[in-house]
Design a protein around this motif. Structure first.
Motif, PDB file in Angstrom:
ATOM      1  N   CYS A 293       0.835  -1.204   0.000  1.00 49.47           N
ATOM      2  CA  CYS A 293       0.000   0.000   0.000  1.00 49.47           C
ATOM      3  C   CYS A 293       0.873   1.259   0.000  1.00 49.47           C
ATOM      4  O   CYS A 293       0.590   2.220  -0.725  1.00 49.47           O
ATOM      5  CB  CYS A 293      -0.927  -0.007   1.221  1.00 49.47           C
ATOM      6  N   PHE A 294       1.948   1.240   0.789  1.00 51.21           N
ATOM      7  CA  PHE A 294       2.853   2.388   0.840  1.00 51.21           C
ATOM      8  C   PHE A 294       3.512   2.616  -0.522  1.00 51.21           C
ATOM      9  O   PHE A 294       3.625   3.756  -0.999  1.00 51.21           O
ATOM     10  CB  PHE A 294       3.925   2.158   1.907  1.00 51.21           C
ATOM     11  N   GLU A 295       3.923   1.545  -1.150  1.00 54.89           N
ATOM     12  CA  GLU A 295       4.561   1.635  -2.471  1.00 54.89           C
ATOM     13  C   GLU A 295       3.586   2.213  -3.500  1.00 54.89           C
ATOM     14  O   GLU A 295       3.944   3.069  -4.312  1.00 54.89           O
ATOM     15  CB  GLU A 295       5.017   0.236  -2.902  1.00 54.89           C
ATOM     16  N   MET A 296       2.327   1.750  -3.446  1.00 54.17           N
ATOM     17  CA  MET A 296       1.318   2.242  -4.387  1.00 54.17           C
ATOM     18  C   MET A 296       0.944   3.698  -4.112  1.00 54.17           C
ATOM     19  O   MET A 296       0.626   4.458  -5.031  1.00 54.17           O
ATOM     20  CB  MET A 296       0.058   1.361  -4.327  1.00 54.17           C
ATOM     21  N   MET A 297       0.993   4.108  -2.839  1.00 52.58           N
ATOM     22  CA  MET A 297       0.715   5.502  -2.497  1.00 52.58           C
ATOM     23  C   MET A 297       1.718   6.432  -3.159  1.00 52.58           C
ATOM     24  O   MET A 297       1.363   7.517  -3.633  1.00 52.58           O
ATOM     25  CB  MET A 297       0.746   5.699  -0.971  1.00 52.58           C
ATOM     26  N   GLU A 298       2.976   6.030  -3.174  1.00 56.62           N
ATOM     27  CA  GLU A 298       4.016   6.848  -3.814  1.00 56.62           C
ATOM     28  C   GLU A 298       3.763   6.955  -5.317  1.00 56.62           C
ATOM     29  O   GLU A 298       3.912   8.039  -5.897  1.00 56.62           O
ATOM     30  CB  GLU A 298       5.390   6.233  -3.539  1.00 56.62           C
ATOM     31  N   HIS A 331      -6.638   1.480   9.061  1.00 56.94           N
ATOM     32  CA  HIS A 331      -5.227   1.492   8.673  1.00 56.94           C
ATOM     33  C   HIS A 331      -4.925   2.810   7.961  1.00 56.94           C
ATOM     34  O   HIS A 331      -5.591   3.179   6.987  1.00 56.94           O
ATOM     35  CB  HIS A 331      -4.925   0.314   7.738  1.00 56.94           C
ATOM     36  N   ILE A 332      -3.924   3.549   8.431  1.00 54.10           N
ATOM     37  CA  ILE A 332      -3.728   4.923   7.958  1.00 54.10           C
ATOM     38  C   ILE A 332      -3.328   5.000   6.486  1.00 54.10           C
ATOM     39  O   ILE A 332      -3.671   5.969   5.810  1.00 54.10           O
ATOM     40  CB  ILE A 332      -2.717   5.689   8.839  1.00 54.10           C
ATOM     41  N   TYR A 333      -2.623   4.011   5.966  1.00 56.63           N
ATOM     42  CA  TYR A 333      -2.274   4.050   4.543  1.00 56.63           C
ATOM     43  C   TYR A 333      -3.528   3.881   3.692  1.00 56.63           C
ATOM     44  O   TYR A 333      -3.700   4.542   2.667  1.00 56.63           O
ATOM     45  CB  TYR A 333      -1.264   2.963   4.196  1.00 56.63           C
ATOM     46  N   GLN A 334      -4.407   2.997   4.123  1.00 58.74           N
ATOM     47  CA  GLN A 334      -5.644   2.765   3.391  1.00 58.74           C
ATOM     48  C   GLN A 334      -6.554   3.994   3.480  1.00 58.74           C
ATOM     49  O   GLN A 334      -7.219   4.358   2.504  1.00 58.74           O
ATOM     50  CB  GLN A 334      -6.353   1.525   3.942  1.00 58.74           C
ATOM     51  N   LEU A 335      -6.571   4.635   4.648  1.00 60.93           N
ATOM     52  CA  LEU A 335      -7.363   5.857   4.804  1.00 60.93           C
ATOM     53  C   LEU A 335      -6.870   6.952   3.858  1.00 60.93           C
ATOM     54  O   LEU A 335      -7.669   7.673   3.257  1.00 60.93           O
ATOM     55  CB  LEU A 335      -7.287   6.351   6.256  1.00 60.93           C
ATOM     56  N   ARG A 336      -5.549   7.085   3.732  1.00 63.18           N
ATOM     57  CA  ARG A 336      -4.993   8.091   2.829  1.00 63.18           C
ATOM     58  C   ARG A 336      -5.318   7.744   1.376  1.00 63.18           C
ATOM     59  O   ARG A 336      -5.558   8.627   0.552  1.00 63.18           O
ATOM     60  CB  ARG A 336      -3.487   8.209   3.039  1.00 63.18           C
ATOM     61  N   MET A 337      -5.309   6.459   1.085  1.00 69.37           N
ATOM     62  CA  MET A 337      -5.660   6.008  -0.263  1.00 69.37           C
ATOM     63  C   MET A 337      -7.116   6.354  -0.573  1.00 69.37           C
ATOM     64  O   MET A 337      -7.431   6.912  -1.631  1.00 69.37           O
ATOM     65  CB  MET A 337      -5.435   4.495  -0.371  1.00 69.37           C
TER      66      MET A 337
END
Length: 476
Positions: A293-298, A331-337
């Motif tokens: 998820c972090f990689e995809m956010m970038e 999950h904060i990465y998913q929330l940002r997504m």
């Protein structure tokens, strides 16, 4: 300032405490800035007097740098701009925002002295500058600003010692506060508010700060007893404890010892796995999904910066298809997504998908944030508008009402955005009554209305971190 008093806060140094009881939404104090300037990047799009965003601004005929709504704003801002105008003309160009703010503060000190108003509780000389705590690289940049300031500062103005100049710029660096536009939706400048500088940090604070009609307001988020310390959050609680601690140490030079940091409150939710019927994914599965998820956010952010919004949607959907069955809805990465995806989808007028993702975002925020957190209120407002655009009037009205209740506390009834939200609440309430009486007639009338007045495109999506503003201005 009879509502507050300066005191020695255990482990923190000086702070402010309440001298009377407050309830949620009360204004504890309001304070105008000592000085404020528009950001360099918005210098020709924001009025330098009232900080409003306008389509057409009038340029100062002398320095050609300052811009104003009209002659009224130009006259209102002349007292602050007069010396600046002459300095810019002599220098040949306008310096950066930190230098312009430093100059305005020093001119104000020369004119009014250390105590600039009856309500000021502390002098600028008494504020911390933390120059001794700066990392070497930051100190180099800091000294460049000082050097450029000395080139800019007029010989005809009072000459200040290098120590005094360093101190003022140090105070700006760690105490500058962002100034928003008239609706409170975009940071457009930076100012200095001495009394606000005395309010200490807590990751789960009892106060919030909002800019309203040119003044900052310190507002209570919950009941505060007389004698309680007043606190605000300098960083976003959505960050993990370790990240909040890092930000506070590098930007504000202290270690937070609040209960939420000591006990790592809600960290398990922010990086947790999705529990279904009592069964959770393994730690390895959660880590793998988190890293992905972090990689995809970038990648998503890179596509957003390039204006490739359809690519943003594709990357996000592919990512969420893999992570939603594994990661918790907090999950904060998913929330940002979800946050970025819903904003991009609304911009592309994919309102059904945008509404679904914005609802997930709000539901996750509700489990993490203080119930009266301004970021939660703004997210609920955005979700309410998106659901209305998707024709989901029941959920839309509920979201708008939730946002209105929060912003009545954080912003108050007289703030422009609360007034907008009140009008929105009345509109959705009327439409909801119509919907319950006859759904077919409601949708037919809505469709006809939208054909006569097409939906305007949403503003371009912002950086995924910008949805939750850090109000304290930091050097980039």
């Amino acid at each position: 300032m009879e509502n507050v008093a300066i005191f020695e806060s255990p482990g923190k140094g000086r702070g402010l405490k309440a001298t009377k009881e407050f309830w949620a939404g009360d204004v504890i104090f309001a304070e105008p800035s000592v000085a404020a300037v528009v950001f360099d990047s918005l210098a020709d799009r924001i009025c330098h007097s009232c900080f409003r965003r306008q389509e057409k601004l009038q340029k100062c005929g002398q320095c050609k740098f300052a811009h104003y709504c009209d002659r009224t704003c130009q006259r209102a801002g002349w007292a602050e701009h007069k010396l600046e105008c002459s300095a810019i003309k002599t220098h040949g160009k306008a310096p950066n925002e930190n230098i312009r703010l430093g100059a305005r503060i020093l001119w104000r000190l020369d004119k009014d002295g250390s105590m600039m108003s009856d309500t000021q509780m502390v002098t600028l000389e008494e504020l911390e500058d933390h120059i001794a705590d700066m990392p070497e690289d930051d100190l180099k940049d800091f000294k460049v600003d000082i050097h450029n300031f000395l080139d800019y500062w007029p010989r005809s103005s009072k000459q200040h010692s290098i120590d005094d100049t360093f101190h003022i710029f140090g105070v700006i660096n760690c105490n500058g506060f962002t100034v928003s536009d008239q609706r409170g939706l975009q940071a457009v400048g930076v100012g200095l508010f001495p009394n606000l500088c005395m309010v200490n940090h807590n990751c789960w604070p009892n106060c919030t700060v909002i800019l309203n009609h040119g003044k900052i307001e310190l507002r209570s988020l919950s009941k505060i007893e007389g004698g309680d310390e007043l606190t605000v959050s300098y960083v976003d609680f959505l960050n993990m404890t370790e990240e909040r601690q890092r930000l506070l140490k590098t930007q504000y030079f202290f270690d937070c010892t609040c209960e939420h940091c000591k006990d790592h409150v809600k960290d398990d939710l922010k990086m947790g796995g999705l529990e279904v019927d009592g069964v959770k994914p393994t730690e390895e599965q959660v880590k793998e999904a988190t890293d992905y998820c972090f990689e995809m956010m970038e990648k998503m952010e890179k596509a957003r910066l390039n204006g490739n919004y359809h690519e943003v949607v594709k990357i996000s959907k592919d990512c969420l298809e893999k992570t939603e069955p594994v990661l918790a809805d907090t999950h904060i990465y998913q929330l940002r997504m979800w946050s970025t995806l819903s904003e991009v989808q609304a911009y592309l007028q994919l309102f059904d998908d945008a509404a679904d993702n914005s609802r997930k975002m709000v539901e996750g925020y509700m489990k993490l944030y203080h119930p009266n957190n301004a970021a939660l209120g703004m997210a609920a407002m955005r979700s309410g508008v998106t659901h209305w655009q998707a024709g989901e009037i029941e959920i839309g009205h509920g979201m708008v009402c939730r946002a209105y209740a929060i912003l009545m506390v954080t912003h108050g009834p007289m703030h422009p955005i609360t007034k907008d939200l009140e009008a929105m609440r009345m509109q959705t309430e009327m439409e909801l009554r119509m919907f319950k009486q006859n759904q077919y007639v409601y949708h037919s009338m809505r469709e006809a209305a939208l054909k006569n007045k097409p939906m305007t495109m949403m503003h371009e999506p912002r950086n995924m971190e910008e949805g939750i503003k850090n109000l304290y201005h930091r050097r980039k």
